[in-house]
Design a protein around this motif. Structure first.
Motif, PDB file in Angstrom:
ATOM      1  N   ASP A  24      50.546  46.531  48.801  1.00 29.02           N
ATOM      2  CA  ASP A  24      50.853  46.565  47.219  1.00 29.02           C
ATOM      3  C   ASP A  24      50.055  45.536  46.531  1.00 29.02           C
ATOM      4  N   SER A  25      50.119  44.538  46.944  1.00 23.48           N
ATOM      5  CA  SER A  25      49.226  43.413  46.179  1.00 23.48           C
ATOM      6  C   SER A  25      47.796  43.754  45.982  1.00 23.48           C
ATOM      7  N   LEU A  26      47.201  44.598  46.754  1.00 25.91           N
ATOM      8  CA  LEU A  26      45.714  44.743  46.526  1.00 25.91           C
ATOM      9  C   LEU A  26      45.376  45.549  45.271  1.00 25.91           C
ATOM     10  N   THR A  27      46.001  46.823  45.241  1.00 26.60           N
ATOM     11  CA  THR A  27      45.731  47.855  44.052  1.00 26.60           C
ATOM     12  C   THR A  27      46.064  46.896  42.814  1.00 26.60           C
ATOM     13  N   VAL A  28      47.098  46.416  42.788  1.00 23.98           N
ATOM     14  CA  VAL A  28      47.503  45.618  41.398  1.00 23.98           C
ATOM     15  C   VAL A  28      46.530  44.581  41.099  1.00 23.98           C
ATOM     16  N   GLU A  29      46.014  43.848  42.103  1.00 26.21           N
ATOM     17  CA  GLU A  29      45.220  42.703  41.656  1.00 26.21           C
ATOM     18  C   GLU A  29      43.950  43.418  41.398  1.00 26.21           C
ATOM     19  N   LEU A  30      43.412  44.528  42.197  1.00 25.75           N
ATOM     20  CA  LEU A  30      42.148  44.860  41.666  1.00 25.75           C
ATOM     21  C   LEU A  30      41.998  45.495  40.141  1.00 25.75           C
ATOM     22  N   ARG A  31      43.225  46.373  39.807  1.00 23.87           N
ATOM     23  CA  ARG A  31      43.389  46.890  38.477  1.00 23.87           C
ATOM     24  C   ARG A  31      43.260  45.491  37.610  1.00 23.87           C
ATOM     25  N   ARG A  32      44.104  44.568  37.706  1.00 22.39           N
ATOM     26  CA  ARG A  32      44.350  43.452  36.700  1.00 22.39           C
ATOM     27  C   ARG A  32      43.123  42.603  36.693  1.00 22.39           C
ATOM     28  N   GLU A  33      42.513  42.238  37.634  1.00 20.20           N
ATOM     29  CA  GLU A  33      41.580  41.167  37.964  1.00 20.20           C
ATOM     30  C   GLU A  33      40.108  41.498  37.624  1.00 20.20           C
ATOM     31  N   LEU A  34      39.856  42.826  38.179  1.00 16.54           N
ATOM     32  CA  LEU A  34      38.515  43.238  38.158  1.00 16.54           C
ATOM     33  C   LEU A  34      38.161  44.549  37.262  1.00 16.54           C
ATOM     34  N   GLN A  35      39.184  45.277  37.191  1.00 18.26           N
ATOM     35  CA  GLN A  35      38.981  46.515  36.225  1.00 18.26           C
ATOM     36  C   GLN A  35      38.372  46.317  34.860  1.00 18.26           C
ATOM     37  N   PRO A  36      38.953  45.135  34.283  1.00 24.25           N
ATOM     38  CA  PRO A  36      38.508  44.804  32.763  1.00 24.25           C
ATOM     39  C   PRO A  36      36.903  44.581  33.012  1.00 24.25           C
ATOM     40  N   TRP A  37      36.242  44.137  33.774  1.00 23.38           N
ATOM     41  CA  TRP A  37      34.893  43.931  33.891  1.00 23.38           C
ATOM     42  C   TRP A  37      33.887  45.178  34.187  1.00 23.38           C
ATOM     43  N   THR A  38      34.562  46.072  35.191  1.00 23.63           N
ATOM     44  CA  THR A  38      33.892  47.239  35.470  1.00 23.63           C
ATOM     45  C   THR A  38      33.867  47.913  34.237  1.00 23.63           C
ATOM     46  N   GLN A  39      35.013  47.926  33.494  1.00 26.31           N
ATOM     47  CA  GLN A  39      35.027  48.687  32.352  1.00 26.31           C
ATOM     48  C   GLN A  39      33.988  48.488  31.256  1.00 26.31           C
ATOM     49  N   LEU A  40      33.572  47.266  31.242  1.00 29.06           N
ATOM     50  CA  LEU A  40      32.307  46.801  30.554  1.00 29.06           C
ATOM     51  C   LEU A  40      31.223  47.329  30.886  1.00 29.06           C
ATOM     52  N   LEU A  41      30.840  47.489  32.424  1.00 29.17           N
ATOM     53  CA  LEU A  41      29.843  48.190  33.099  1.00 29.17           C
ATOM     54  C   LEU A  41      29.718  49.299  32.792  1.00 29.17           C
ATOM     55  N   VAL A  42      30.868  50.264  32.745  1.00 29.57           N
ATOM     56  CA  VAL A  42      30.942  51.624  32.434  1.00 29.57           C
ATOM     57  C   VAL A  42      30.420  51.985  31.238  1.00 29.57           C
ATOM     58  N   ASP A  43      30.944  51.260  30.098  1.00 22.86           N
ATOM     59  CA  ASP A  43      30.552  51.284  28.847  1.00 22.86           C
ATOM     60  C   ASP A  43      28.923  51.273  28.668  1.00 22.86           C
ATOM     61  N   ALA A  44      28.477  50.161  29.371  1.00 17.41           N
ATOM     62  CA  ALA A  44      27.068  49.843  29.003  1.00 17.41           C
ATOM     63  C   ALA A  44      26.282  51.062  29.706  1.00 17.41           C
ATOM     64  N   MET A  45      26.723  51.668  30.752  1.00 18.34           N
ATOM     65  CA  MET A  45      26.025  52.730  31.506  1.00 18.34           C
ATOM     66  C   MET A  45      26.166  54.114  30.574  1.00 18.34           C
TER      67      MET A  45
END
Lengths: 206, 206
Positions: free
Chosen positions: A118-139
């Motif tokens: 359970d911990s994994l999905t939650v942590e990915l979303r919380r800790e990493l998603q904000p940054w990949t979001q920026l990447l997606v926007d740039a692309m």
DNA sequence: CCTACCGATCGGTAGG
DNA sequence: CCTACCGATCGGTAGG
């Protein structure tokens, strides 16, 4: 008292984390006993439990390490690439480098994804998603400017590159038995880069 | 005596294999006890051991099932596509279909690749490689004819498509947490097809 | 950071 | 296909 009590590179806690990462990657969480890890770290089992509380807490600590790395690395990459837009090259290179440095990291990530604690999905979303979001926007911006092909599904594309990179680094030397000349990891990674570039960028006119 | 003794679809042996496949895929070999499998199959543990000899033999039987499928399917696909050359489409469709039918199959394959039991590499090479060899040859011919781009590394390309397909089907719904709108499995598979086509075929002139 | 100990569960066998 | 049983190992605790 004046020197830091456990800041050595061969710190017990560090040694436990190192061996746990290796063993969890090689044999899986369920296939690794805390006894094996303790022995590899040169301590007795109750000492490991004293440091981490439980096997499951140790798992989270091991996973936390990796998440932490990308939490620091992604912003760095985004910033370094801000002039001229984020470059696919540097991102893929960073991805490859990190997981090539220690292929067990790739195996660990894959195993965690399969076990899906359970911990994994939650942590990915919380800790990493904000940054990949920026990447997606740039692309997406690059796509608007015609640099990136109009038919690319940016989010899926990114996910596929990540999935494939980790997949190749984790099991590329095992899947290769499927195909005769058995291409090495490097061959597979180079072909992955070619595929990514060809299918991402609009062909230059001229 | 006159009717076959265990040819039922709900045959005990079949039920064991079915539940073992599911549980090995979901929880891994080491995370699954033969007790769990027996219970799911509605029998007692010694009965499972009676049928399969040992937990490790059961593992090989479970894996054997999957290998057997592709041992039958690959020749079929090759033959069906022999007119006009093997088509990437039908191959990828067959790959997707089989693993979509039961996503646990993809998870099982990935786990076996990670655990890398000796039996696996040997069996892949012996049972499947002859057929993929044919596929590679056919693709190389298509490359000579200019249908396939000259810069494609055929062997690595094939391996990457397989690795990615299995990867997406096994963990695509978990990795998606990395990227905001969280693209579904179908989105990822469609993008994979686009990437494969774009990076494999020579752009038509017209 | 260790020794000594705990109940629970593991894969597998004996014997019917 | 089952009951009854086996030694080994599991994660974790008591207590120092």
């Amino acid at each position: 008292m004046s020197t830091a009590p456990d800041s050595h590179p061969t710190d017990v806690r560090t040694r436990i984390l190192l061996e746990a990462t290796r063993l969890f990657a090689e044999r899986g969480y369920n296939g690794t006993s805390i006894q094996m890890i303790s022995q590899a770290a040169g301590i007795k089992r109750p000492t490991l439990v004293y440091h981490f509380g439980s096997k499951d807490s140790l798992r989270e600590a091991v996973l936390g390490q990796l998440v932490k790395h990308w939490q620091a690395e992604l912003p760095r990459l985004m910033a370094a690439a801000s002039d001229g837009g984020p470059r696919l090259d540097s991102l893929m290179r960073a991805l490859f480098q990190f997981f090539l440095e220690d292929r067990n990291r790739a195996r660990l990530v894959l195993r965690e994804m399969l076990d899906a604690p359970d911990s994994l999905t939650v942590e990915l979303r919380r800790e990493l998603q904000p940054w990949t979001q920026l990447l997606v926007d740039a692309m997406r911006t690059a796509q608007g400017q015609g640099v990136i092909r109009h038919d690319v599904d940016i989010e899926s594309f990114l996910l596929l590159i990540i999935t494939t990179s980790i997949g190749v680094l984790a099991i590329g030397d095992r899947t290769k038995a499927l195909v005769p000349p058995e291409p090495g990891i490097d061959d597979q990674l180079m072909e992955l880069i070619r595929i990514a570039k060809t299918s991402l960028f609009t062909p230059r006119e001229s």
